[in-house]
Design an enzyme around this catalytic site. Structure first.
Site, PDB file in Angstrom:
ATOM      1  N   LYS A 174       7.693 -12.797  -1.291  1.00 30.92           N
ATOM      2  CA  LYS A 174       7.715 -11.343  -1.157  1.00 30.92           C
ATOM      3  C   LYS A 174       6.533 -10.912  -0.274  1.00 30.92           C
ATOM      4  O   LYS A 174       5.658 -10.134  -0.671  1.00 30.92           O
ATOM      5  CB  LYS A 174       7.623 -10.684  -2.537  1.00 30.92           C
ATOM      6  CG  LYS A 174       8.758 -11.032  -3.474  1.00 30.92           C
ATOM      7  CD  LYS A 174      10.067 -10.408  -3.030  1.00 30.92           C
ATOM      8  CE  LYS A 174      11.177 -10.656  -4.030  1.00 30.92           C
ATOM      9  NZ  LYS A 174      12.456 -10.036  -3.629  1.00 30.92           N
ATOM     10  N   GLN A 177       5.130  -7.401   0.303  1.00 28.31           N
ATOM     11  CA  GLN A 177       4.303  -6.784  -0.743  1.00 28.31           C
ATOM     12  C   GLN A 177       2.813  -7.106  -0.563  1.00 28.31           C
ATOM     13  O   GLN A 177       1.963  -6.478  -1.184  1.00 28.31           O
ATOM     14  CB  GLN A 177       4.754  -7.268  -2.126  1.00 28.31           C
ATOM     15  CG  GLN A 177       6.205  -6.992  -2.456  1.00 28.31           C
ATOM     16  CD  GLN A 177       6.447  -5.553  -2.846  1.00 28.31           C
ATOM     17  OE1 GLN A 177       5.510  -4.778  -2.984  1.00 28.31           O
ATOM     18  NE2 GLN A 177       7.702  -5.181  -3.013  1.00 28.31           N
ATOM     19  N   HIS A 183      -3.162  -4.243  -0.772  1.00 34.41           N
ATOM     20  CA  HIS A 183      -2.995  -5.097  -1.954  1.00 34.41           C
ATOM     21  C   HIS A 183      -4.095  -6.149  -2.026  1.00 34.41           C
ATOM     22  O   HIS A 183      -4.746  -6.311  -3.068  1.00 34.41           O
ATOM     23  CB  HIS A 183      -1.621  -5.771  -1.903  1.00 34.41           C
ATOM     24  CG  HIS A 183      -1.383  -6.731  -3.021  1.00 34.41           C
ATOM     25  ND1 HIS A 183      -0.848  -6.349  -4.236  1.00 34.41           N
ATOM     26  CD2 HIS A 183      -1.607  -8.066  -3.110  1.00 34.41           C
ATOM     27  CE1 HIS A 183      -0.767  -7.407  -5.025  1.00 34.41           C
ATOM     28  NE2 HIS A 183      -1.221  -8.460  -4.362  1.00 34.41           N
ATOM     29  N   HIS A 219      -7.710  -4.598  -2.493  1.00 39.86           N
ATOM     30  CA  HIS A 219      -7.939  -4.125  -3.861  1.00 39.86           C
ATOM     31  C   HIS A 219      -8.163  -5.294  -4.823  1.00 39.86           C
ATOM     32  O   HIS A 219      -9.131  -5.305  -5.602  1.00 39.86           O
ATOM     33  CB  HIS A 219      -6.743  -3.289  -4.324  1.00 39.86           C
ATOM     34  CG  HIS A 219      -6.834  -2.862  -5.752  1.00 39.86           C
ATOM     35  ND1 HIS A 219      -7.692  -1.867  -6.188  1.00 39.86           N
ATOM     36  CD2 HIS A 219      -6.186  -3.298  -6.864  1.00 39.86           C
ATOM     37  CE1 HIS A 219      -7.567  -1.710  -7.487  1.00 39.86           C
ATOM     38  NE2 HIS A 219      -6.666  -2.566  -7.925  1.00 39.86           N
ATOM     39  N   TYR A 234       6.148  -0.940 -15.653  1.00 37.81           N
ATOM     40  CA  TYR A 234       7.123  -0.827 -14.554  1.00 37.81           C
ATOM     41  C   TYR A 234       7.502  -2.222 -14.051  1.00 37.81           C
ATOM     42  O   TYR A 234       8.677  -2.538 -13.866  1.00 37.81           O
ATOM     43  CB  TYR A 234       6.530   0.002 -13.427  1.00 37.81           C
ATOM     44  CG  TYR A 234       7.437   0.124 -12.227  1.00 37.81           C
ATOM     45  CD1 TYR A 234       8.343   1.177 -12.113  1.00 37.81           C
ATOM     46  CD2 TYR A 234       7.400  -0.836 -11.213  1.00 37.81           C
ATOM     47  CE1 TYR A 234       9.184   1.282 -11.018  1.00 37.81           C
ATOM     48  CE2 TYR A 234       8.243  -0.742 -10.116  1.00 37.81           C
ATOM     49  CZ  TYR A 234       9.128   0.314 -10.024  1.00 37.81           C
ATOM     50  OH  TYR A 234       9.963   0.401  -8.941  1.00 37.81           O
ATOM     51  N   LYS A 257       8.798   5.118  -9.717  1.00 39.80           N
ATOM     52  CA  LYS A 257       7.878   4.326  -8.893  1.00 39.80           C
ATOM     53  C   LYS A 257       6.982   5.209  -8.038  1.00 39.80           C
ATOM     54  O   LYS A 257       5.776   4.978  -7.923  1.00 39.80           O
ATOM     55  CB  LYS A 257       8.670   3.358  -8.011  1.00 39.80           C
ATOM     56  CG  LYS A 257       7.778   2.493  -7.135  1.00 39.80           C
ATOM     57  CD  LYS A 257       8.601   1.545  -6.276  1.00 39.80           C
ATOM     58  CE  LYS A 257       7.692   0.677  -5.408  1.00 39.80           C
ATOM     59  NZ  LYS A 257       8.471  -0.252  -4.559  1.00 39.80           N
ATOM     60  N   THR A 282       2.243   5.859  -7.670  1.00 38.71           N
ATOM     61  CA  THR A 282       1.291   6.026  -6.575  1.00 38.71           C
ATOM     62  C   THR A 282       0.584   7.371  -6.686  1.00 38.71           C
ATOM     63  O   THR A 282      -0.618   7.482  -6.422  1.00 38.71           O
ATOM     64  CB  THR A 282       2.002   5.909  -5.214  1.00 38.71           C
ATOM     65  OG1 THR A 282       2.750   4.695  -5.173  1.00 38.71           O
ATOM     66  CG2 THR A 282       0.986   5.907  -4.082  1.00 38.71           C
ATOM     67  N   GLN A 316      -2.078   7.086  -9.242  1.00 42.42           N
ATOM     68  CA  GLN A 316      -3.218   6.333  -8.724  1.00 42.42           C
ATOM     69  C   GLN A 316      -4.089   7.192  -7.822  1.00 42.42           C
ATOM     70  O   GLN A 316      -5.328   7.124  -7.885  1.00 42.42           O
ATOM     71  CB  GLN A 316      -2.719   5.090  -7.986  1.00 42.42           C
ATOM     72  CG  GLN A 316      -2.166   4.022  -8.926  1.00 42.42           C
ATOM     73  CD  GLN A 316      -1.479   2.887  -8.183  1.00 42.42           C
ATOM     74  OE1 GLN A 316      -0.717   3.119  -7.250  1.00 42.42           O
ATOM     75  NE2 GLN A 316      -1.748   1.662  -8.597  1.00 42.42           N
ATOM     76  N   ARG A 368      11.261  11.930   5.592  1.00 40.00           N
ATOM     77  CA  ARG A 368      11.495  12.725   6.801  1.00 40.00           C
ATOM     78  C   ARG A 368      12.512  12.042   7.715  1.00 40.00           C
ATOM     79  O   ARG A 368      13.377  12.710   8.295  1.00 40.00           O
ATOM     80  CB  ARG A 368      10.183  12.930   7.542  1.00 40.00           C
ATOM     81  CG  ARG A 368       9.222  13.894   6.853  1.00 40.00           C
ATOM     82  CD  ARG A 368       7.914  13.990   7.608  1.00 40.00           C
ATOM     83  NE  ARG A 368       7.005  14.930   6.956  1.00 40.00           N
ATOM     84  CZ  ARG A 368       5.742  15.128   7.357  1.00 40.00           C
ATOM     85  NH1 ARG A 368       5.269  14.466   8.405  1.00 40.00           N
ATOM     86  NH2 ARG A 368       4.967  15.990   6.707  1.00 40.00           N
TER      87      ARG A 368
END
Length: 292
Positions: free
Chosen positions: A137, A140, A145, A148, A185, A202, A206, A209, A262
């Site tokens: 994946k 991701q 990611h 952090h 989740y 989901k 965010t 956070q 958009r």
């Protein structure tokens, strides 16, 4: 040579004179090198693991992920509960301006212990990326990611080594609560496609956070302004680190939700316009035919 001598001297002084004596002998806390080694190995795996998996079949790991996410929900719930008891529900603990209490008993010691668990949870959470790599994946594994996950263990080793309490409670307690929701989740998601209808929230993860980071930013600025007798260097470090997350998470939110929404709306409007044009063209053609 003088520079390196001063560097070694300052390091030895900080780790022997400025540290919290309660946490010195705790697991991984005597020196920063084990934590640095773990993070280094993590970064090597992130880069090398993706190359190693490139021509290999992705692993499923469903059972391992179910177990892992469930354990992280429980661990973060425990951490949040301990912070709740030792700070938020403690009438003697100032929620806006709390100095460090190095007492070796009671709630201050309980707060120091849960701060260590919070630090250790950040090492465990490096497995998030390991699962991504083994399941291929790679989409991701963003800069956000990796940034952090690789910096949190280092930041919180420093926190537990020197200030496992006081104003540092705020960000850890909020973050542990957010992670209860986040790993819940992930747990539901790992159960399979049949759970997708329950995962509509989901986007709000965010949002939570981002609210967390703005809250921490405001609280830290306030604590520094009123001078809580908390090491100001940690305040500046937290401000810089927190602001970097606000920028990165805001960028992620814009690209993942706002920009895509958009683009989807523009595509829908385009299709509607094309459909209307085709309808008018068809109607005009029919009229011409009838007139003939």
């Amino acid at each position: 040579m003088t520079f390196f001598k001063n560097l070694v001297h300052n390091y030895e002084y900080a780790t022997t004179k400025l540290n919290d004596p309660r946490t010195t002998d705790w697991f991984l806390m005597s020196t920063p090198w084990p934590t640095i080694a773990i993070v280094t190995a993590y970064l090597i795996f992130v880069y090398g693991g993706q190359k190693w998996m490139k021509n290999r079949t992705a692993y499923s790991l469903k059972d391992a992920m179910l177990c892992y996410n469930f354990c992280l929900v429980i661990l973060n719930a425990y951490i949040f509960y301990e912070y709740l008891v030792s700070t938020w529900l403690n009438p003697k603990f100032s929620k806006s301006c709390q100095v460090m209490d190095y007492s070796n008993e009671g709630l201050p010691l309980r707060l120091a212990k849960v701060s260590w668990w919070f630090y250790f949870s950040k090492i465990i959470e490096l497995m998030d990326t390991v699962f991504f790599v083994l399941r291929k994946k790679n989409n991701q594994i963003s800069f956000l990611h990796v940034y952090h996950h690789s910096t949190m263990p280092l930041l919180w080793w420093t926190g537990v080594k020197f200030v496992p309490g006081g104003e540092s409670y705020q960000c850890a307690s909020i973050n542990s609560f957010i992670h209860v929701l986040m790993y819940t989740y992930y747990l539901l998601s790992a159960m399979g496609p049949q759970m997708q209808k329950f995962l509509w929230w989901k986007r709000y993860m965010t949002t939570f956070q981002l609210i967390q980071f703005w809250w921490i930013l405001g609280h830290t600025l306030h604590a520094m302004y009123v001078n809580c007798d908390f090491p100001i260097g940690f305040g500046f470090a937290l401000l810089a680190y927190d602001f970097s997350h606000i920028v990165l998470f805001s960028h992620f939110y814009y690209n993942t939700y706002t920009k895509k929404a958009r683009a989807k709306k523009a595509e829908t409007d385009k299709n509607l316009t094309n459909g209307t044009t085709e309808k008018h063209s068809s109607e005009n053609g029919s009229t011409t035919t009838r007139r003939k």
